[in-house]
Design a protein around this motif. Structure first.
Motif, PDB file in Angstrom:
ATOM      1  N   LYS A  74     -86.086  47.151  63.254  1.00  0.00           N
ATOM      2  CA  LYS A  74     -85.662  48.505  62.890  1.00  0.00           C
ATOM      3  C   LYS A  74     -84.236  48.789  63.331  1.00  0.00           C
ATOM      4  O   LYS A  74     -83.652  49.805  62.957  1.00  0.00           O
ATOM      5  N   GLU A  75     -83.668  47.909  64.146  1.00  0.00           N
ATOM      6  CA  GLU A  75     -82.317  48.136  64.654  1.00  0.00           C
ATOM      7  C   GLU A  75     -81.274  47.875  63.561  1.00  0.00           C
ATOM      8  O   GLU A  75     -81.366  46.912  62.815  1.00  0.00           O
ATOM      9  N   GLU A  76     -80.278  48.769  63.491  1.00  0.00           N
ATOM     10  CA  GLU A  76     -79.221  48.620  62.502  1.00  0.00           C
ATOM     11  C   GLU A  76     -78.448  47.317  62.735  1.00  0.00           C
ATOM     12  O   GLU A  76     -78.207  46.911  63.870  1.00  0.00           O
ATOM     13  N   ASN A  77     -78.059  46.690  61.645  1.00  0.00           N
ATOM     14  CA  ASN A  77     -77.250  45.472  61.669  1.00  0.00           C
ATOM     15  C   ASN A  77     -77.965  44.263  62.299  1.00  0.00           C
ATOM     16  O   ASN A  77     -77.323  43.255  62.600  1.00  0.00           O
ATOM     17  N   SER A  78     -79.265  44.380  62.524  1.00  0.00           N
ATOM     18  CA  SER A  78     -80.012  43.237  63.047  1.00  0.00           C
ATOM     19  C   SER A  78     -80.396  42.306  61.901  1.00  0.00           C
ATOM     20  O   SER A  78     -80.416  42.711  60.737  1.00  0.00           O
ATOM     21  N   LEU A  79     -80.682  41.062  62.233  1.00  0.00           N
ATOM     22  CA  LEU A  79     -81.015  40.067  61.220  1.00  0.00           C
ATOM     23  C   LEU A  79     -82.526  39.881  61.121  1.00  0.00           C
ATOM     24  O   LEU A  79     -83.232  39.921  62.128  1.00  0.00           O
ATOM     25  N   ASP A  80     -83.014  39.696  59.905  1.00  0.00           N
ATOM     26  CA  ASP A  80     -84.427  39.376  59.718  1.00  0.00           C
ATOM     27  C   ASP A  80     -84.674  37.966  60.233  1.00  0.00           C
ATOM     28  O   ASP A  80     -83.874  37.055  60.001  1.00  0.00           O
ATOM     29  N   LEU A  81     -85.802  37.781  60.922  1.00  0.00           N
ATOM     30  CA  LEU A  81     -86.109  36.513  61.562  1.00  0.00           C
ATOM     31  C   LEU A  81     -87.369  35.885  60.981  1.00  0.00           C
ATOM     32  O   LEU A  81     -88.310  36.593  60.618  1.00  0.00           O
ATOM     33  N   VAL A  82     -87.384  34.560  60.908  1.00  0.00           N
ATOM     34  CA  VAL A  82     -88.554  33.822  60.435  1.00  0.00           C
ATOM     35  C   VAL A  82     -89.139  33.032  61.594  1.00  0.00           C
ATOM     36  O   VAL A  82     -88.426  32.314  62.305  1.00  0.00           O
TER      37      VAL A  82
END
Length: 209
Positions: A74-82
């Motif tokens: 939910k944090e802005e500018n964070s990256l989606d992680l797999v």
């Protein structure tokens, strides 16, 4: 993060079930940020690269189906992680690098190898998924590989097996368009939504933070 020794490498659906619970218990993720993604197709032949089970230098292997977890912060500018416990890539990897290295959508595949992604919101998956491991037995009821020592997963409504519903998918059933309606659906549909291999990153980019 150290992973519990009960997490095995032969049953990715149960691995991801346990992983989701561990990520939440360890404070690494909120369950609402997690999405379980089943990868398969109507032919049950899907290629993925950089897999530990492969005997090739490029790590390619053909799975009948595979399951991963994607974390949408939910944090802005964070990256989606797999989170893919069967991959040789760093754990976790960014969604962009996982798509580029493991899925390789630009790699031309014959139609029978085209992959479909069933995206299921983790709270729904943890509530409704069930497996009595019948797919790990042969026609005479003997185990084809030793089952985990922990109890089989039973859904909250008492269902004992519905794995087949999650892995049955076809390229003709993928979303025609990725947008607000499909994002809303993933939060309400028990079996999530089906996206094509060129839609996966786009779908997650549409999920609000």
């Amino acid at each position: 993060m150290s992973l519990d020794s009960s997490i095995e490498f032969c049953i990715s659906e149960e691995n991801v079930y346990l992983l989701c619970k561990k990520l939440c218990a360890d404070g690494v993720a909120d369950v609402s940020d997690l999405f379980v993604v089943f990868i398969s197709n109507e032919h049950k032949h899907i290629p993925l690269w950089h897999q530990k089970a492969s005997h090739r230098a490029d790590g390619i292997i053909l799975w009948d189906y595979h399951v991963i977890c994607i974390q949408r912060s939910k944090e802005e500018n964070s990256l989606d992680l797999v989170w893919d416990l069967d991959s040789t890539l760093p754990l976790p990897s960014t969604l962009a690098s996982y798509v580029s290295e493991c899925i390789r959508p630009s790699f031309e595949l014959f139609s029978e190898f085209q992959r479909v992604f069933r995206v299921v919101h983790a709270p729904l998956f943890l509530s409704y998924f069930a497996s009595d491991r019948r797919h790990m037995k042969d026609s005479e009821g003997n185990w084809t590989s030793p089952p985990p020592e922990y109890k089989a997963i039973v859904a909250q409504d008492g269902t004992v097996h519905n794995l087949n519903q999650y892995i049955e998918m076809s390229t003709k059933d993928v979303l025609k368009d990725v947008g607000e309606d499909s994002v809303n659906a993933v939060y309400t549909k028990q079996l999530g939504v089906l996206v094509g291999e060129n839609q996966l990153e786009q779908f997650f980019s549409c999920i609000p933070r």
